[in-house]
Design an enzyme around this catalytic site. Sequence first.
Site, PDB file in Angstrom:
ATOM      1  N   ILE A 113       8.126  52.799  41.395  1.00  0.00           N
ATOM      2  CA  ILE A 113       7.530  51.625  42.048  1.00  0.00           C
ATOM      3  C   ILE A 113       8.513  51.017  43.043  1.00  0.00           C
ATOM      4  CG2 ILE A 113       6.762  49.242  41.665  1.00  0.00           C
ATOM      5  CD1 ILE A 113       5.507  50.186  39.065  1.00  0.00           C
ATOM      6  N   CYS A 345      45.885  50.999  40.233  1.00  0.00           N
ATOM      7  CA  CYS A 345      45.317  49.661  40.088  1.00  0.00           C
ATOM      8  C   CYS A 345      45.576  49.118  38.683  1.00  0.00           C
ATOM      9  CB  CYS A 345      43.841  49.684  40.473  1.00  0.00           C
ATOM     10  SG  CYS A 345      43.231  48.071  40.981  1.00  0.00           S
ATOM     11  N   GLU A 369      43.866  38.478  32.758  1.00  0.00           N
ATOM     12  CA  GLU A 369      42.510  39.053  32.692  1.00  0.00           C
ATOM     13  C   GLU A 369      42.018  39.050  31.237  1.00  0.00           C
ATOM     14  OE1 GLU A 369      42.112  42.879  34.630  1.00  0.00           O
ATOM     15  OE2 GLU A 369      40.025  43.091  34.015  1.00  0.00           O
ATOM     16  N   HIS A 479      43.641  52.129  45.726  1.00  0.00           N
ATOM     17  CA  HIS A 479      42.944  53.324  45.233  1.00  0.00           C
ATOM     18  C   HIS A 479      43.079  54.486  46.220  1.00  0.00           C
ATOM     19  CE1 HIS A 479      40.888  51.491  41.776  1.00  0.00           C
ATOM     20  NE2 HIS A 479      40.950  50.389  42.506  1.00  0.00           N
ATOM     21  N   GLU A 481      42.647  57.522  45.758  1.00  0.00           N
ATOM     22  CA  GLU A 481      41.639  58.575  45.559  1.00  0.00           C
ATOM     23  C   GLU A 481      40.452  58.435  46.510  1.00  0.00           C
ATOM     24  OE1 GLU A 481      42.204  56.039  43.602  1.00  0.00           O
ATOM     25  OE2 GLU A 481      40.449  55.358  42.456  1.00  0.00           O
TER      26      GLU A 481
HETATM   27  N1  GLN Z   1      40.925  44.668  36.444  1.00  0.00           N
HETATM   28  C1  GLN Z   1      42.005  44.739  37.380  1.00  0.00           C
HETATM   29  C2  GLN Z   1      41.871  43.708  38.474  1.00  0.00           C
HETATM   30  O1  GLN Z   1      40.819  43.185  38.696  1.00  0.00           O
HETATM   31  C3  GLN Z   1      42.133  46.122  37.967  1.00  0.00           C
HETATM   32  C4  GLN Z   1      41.001  46.503  38.835  1.00  0.00           C
HETATM   33  C5  GLN Z   1      40.942  47.972  39.111  1.00  0.00           C
HETATM   34  O2  GLN Z   1      41.608  48.751  38.432  1.00  0.00           O
HETATM   35  N2  GLN Z   1      40.160  48.383  40.107  1.00  0.00           N
HETATM   36  O3  GLN Z   1      42.828  43.436  39.161  1.00  0.00           O
END
Ligand code: GLN
Length: 507
Positions: A113, A345, A369, A479, A481
């Site tokens: 849908i 990260c 966090e 990142h 990658e």
């Molecule tokens: N949680 C972590 C932050 O927000 C790492 C984020 C991540 O690995 N992309 O900084």
Amino acid sequence: MRLRKLDPYLNVDPGTMSPYQHGEVYVTDDGAETDLDLGHYERFTGVPSRRGDNVTTGQIYSKVLARERRGDYLGATVQVIPHVTDAIKEFVLSDAGGVDFVVCEIGGTVGDIEGLPFLEAIRQLGYELGPTRSLFVHLTLVPYLASAGELKTKPTQHSVKELQSVGIKPDIVLCRCERPIPIDARRKIALFCNVRPSAVIQALDVDTIYAVPRAYHEEGLDEEVCRHFVLEGTAPDLSRWDYVTGRIRQPDGEVTIGVVGKYTTLIDSYKSLAEAMTHGGIANNVRVKVNWLDSEIFESEGAIQNLENVHGILVPGGFGERGAEGKIAAVRFARERQVPYFGICFGMQMAVIEAARNLAELPKAGSTEFGPCEDPIVGLMTEWALGNRVERRNTDSDKGGTMRLGTYPCLIEAGSKLNEIYGATEISERHRHRYEVNINYRESLERVGVRFSGLSPDGELPEIIELSDHPWFIGVQFHPELKSKPFEPHPLFTSFIEAAVAQSRLM
Ligand code: GLN
């Protein structure tokens, strides 16, 4: 050329979805959180994707409703057709100046849908552009029933019928299958679906995704496309694809990397990472075998032996407290046992916490966090520079699209390992994080050998750390990658796999 993905779900972008729902979130240079297919597009074509290359129902509706509130439609009843479909067409045609082709993929399945407005929009577009300027490719499944020893063309016939019922006649039918489709079955599909037999293209499963360009070429897909657009086709040069598949199929050795993460039962959650490791393998002519390990197991006694036989340990990006202690245990193992370690990260943040606790004598080190902590080695970013602007956040900020996203520059210290790997002192990489390593702990950490070898240009935000007393121990806040490609393996992955090869020789 531009490549675009149209996703019929209601989220504005996949940024707030669990990787288990949707796989990896792919981040573009301009900071959009997008569908992982954009990563494939980039890896295959080398064309960097942009914010405007992924649209969702959520984005389309937000736009239409904002226009309605502004009064842009004054007097009109706002409806799916034409207002929503117009907004979709606008998206398809936007930012396409100077390109020859816009390739659009519509997610989901014909008959959903939520997909209907998208199909209606491209039907209209096909009509407006005319057959010489548009082409519809329909991807179907031709299942093989092992118990009956038979391929079934019925699902293809049905889905083409469904597509035709919304007014779209496919020009090419691409049939995914695990067994070759015999010629009479292809003829049958052609007949039922109203296409030429040569336009029924078999898309047979292949051993590596990089074998797809050659496989489709051999099935005549490019020829059909050229014939449709009346283009004089010259034989494509597939030698670089052959080089890549050759290296993947016949490597000269193998290394094993242990990836200690959270979403390890769905490999699509780490799609770009898996590809980047393959690219690092291509560069070193080895096969990279990956052991996907759930970090939570390392929170139990004895589990660390799962890391005894790996040649490199990688802790990828991640969110939330669950499994964090297991990641920290894996970092400690890599550091103490001198196993190559790559933290990306979240993996960098965990490496810094590990070093703070076990080297810098800060046993209460942690990340905010996970809640308040005595030594917030990793803390919420509340302010950072984006060009000439200052971005500000606090704990109450929205969660969607508010991380530090996209490309940011980073300055690398001359003479560091990172400098050697990149061959540069200024780099630019893609980010996706809300927390950062706390620069106030720099001195205590550098004293115990954690070198802050890369910083944001204002010197406020640690982007890279490396251990001095270790063969290969690197953490990056970005990142890498996301930018690795089969023809252009990312230098960090090339170097990491090279270190794993060296490690394998020691073991
Ligand atoms: N949680 C972590 C932050 O927000 C790492 C984020 C991540 O690995 N992309 O900084």
